[in-house]
Design a protein around this motif. Structure first.
Motif, PDB file in Angstrom:
ATOM      1  N   THR A  39       1.142  -1.169   0.141  1.00  0.00           N
ATOM      2  CA  THR A  39       0.374  -0.132   0.189  1.00  0.00           C
ATOM      3  C   THR A  39       1.291   1.405   0.465  1.00  0.00           C
ATOM      4  O   THR A  39       1.557   1.556   1.150  1.00  0.00           O
ATOM      5  N   LEU A  40       0.388   2.455  -0.773  1.00  0.00           N
ATOM      6  CA  LEU A  40       1.637   3.373  -0.707  1.00  0.00           C
ATOM      7  C   LEU A  40       0.410   4.637  -0.116  1.00  0.00           C
ATOM      8  O   LEU A  40       0.869   5.184   0.288  1.00  0.00           O
ATOM      9  N   ALA A  41      -0.394   5.027  -0.351  1.00  0.00           N
ATOM     10  CA  ALA A  41      -1.739   5.857   0.605  1.00  0.00           C
ATOM     11  C   ALA A  41      -2.521   5.226   0.960  1.00  0.00           C
ATOM     12  O   ALA A  41      -3.863   4.655  -0.299  1.00  0.00           O
ATOM     13  N   ARG A  42      -3.270   4.964   2.128  1.00  0.00           N
ATOM     14  CA  ARG A  42      -4.060   4.615   2.588  1.00  0.00           C
ATOM     15  C   ARG A  42      -5.548   5.504   2.474  1.00  0.00           C
ATOM     16  O   ARG A  42      -4.845   7.295   1.939  1.00  0.00           O
ATOM     17  N   GLU A  43      -7.612   5.047   2.499  1.00  0.00           N
ATOM     18  CA  GLU A  43      -8.158   5.831   2.257  1.00  0.00           C
ATOM     19  C   GLU A  43      -8.774   7.617   3.098  1.00  0.00           C
ATOM     20  O   GLU A  43      -8.565   8.729   2.042  1.00  0.00           O
ATOM     21  N   ASP A  44      -7.605   6.936   4.218  1.00  0.00           N
ATOM     22  CA  ASP A  44      -7.319   8.942   4.730  1.00  0.00           C
ATOM     23  C   ASP A  44      -6.600   9.675   4.006  1.00  0.00           C
ATOM     24  O   ASP A  44      -6.579  10.568   4.257  1.00  0.00           O
ATOM     25  N   GLU A  45      -5.356   9.334   3.313  1.00  0.00           N
ATOM     26  CA  GLU A  45      -4.531  10.715   3.078  1.00  0.00           C
ATOM     27  C   GLU A  45      -4.904  11.202   1.634  1.00  0.00           C
ATOM     28  O   GLU A  45      -4.237  11.521   1.211  1.00  0.00           O
TER      29      GLU A  45
END
Length: 169
Positions: A39-45
């Motif tokens: 994962t590079l960036a999660r939903e909150d980001e």
């Protein structure tokens, strides 16, 4: 309906053969939801998704090579992951570039490949012994970022793909 979006670095199919065998053997529910990935960036980001997508679409971001250590248990021993041990500075730099201006502060993240996700699988002594005996990849290069989406807990699907520049040979 819950909709989640993330930025993901999928393992290229040729490099993922043994990873996917292991995931299907010991965590088939997770393997059915999503391929092997970091994962590079999660939903909150991704609150400012348009800005992140524009950054990715502009290109000129470098491919990422990560070196992985042996399998480790996590979440009180229920899950198993391959932790990244090399390429951490490049991973952090890529996150900073992709999320620049989209989040107030880019938090630290620990890149890894999940082999058994504790949400829908449980590591046993037998599964851990099997995973540690497998010839899993120790180095992977990621040349594509994908914006992916999950609806109502179903399988993740790709919404957009953004190539990363491979270094000249």
């Amino acid at each position: 309906m819950v909709i989640r979006r993330q930025l993901t670095l999928f393992v290229e199919p040729a490099a993922a053969v043994e990873l996917e065998r292991a995931r299907r053997a010991w965590n088939p529910a997770q393997a059915a939801l999503i391929r092997a990935h970091v994962t590079l960036a999660r939903e909150d980001e991704l609150a400012d998704e348009a800005r992140v997508v524009a950054t990715l679409a502009a290109g000129a971001l470098p491919a990422l090579t990560l070196g992985f250590g042996p399998p480790e248990r996590f979440d009180a021993g229920r899950g198993v992951l391959l932790p990244a041990r090399a390429g951490l500075a490049a991973y952090a730099a890529l996150r900073r570039q992709v999320l620049a201006g989209a989040v107030a502060e880019v938090r630290q993240a620990a890149p890894h490949l999940t082999l058994i996700h504790p949400r829908n699988g449980t590591c046993t002594d037998a599964s851990f012994a099997d995973l540690t005996a497998r010839a899993l990849p120790t180095e992977l290069t990621f040349a594509m970022v994908e914006l992916i989406e999950q609806r109502a807990g179903g399988p993740w699907r790709s919404l957009a793909r953004f190539p990363l520049a491979r270094p000249p040979r």
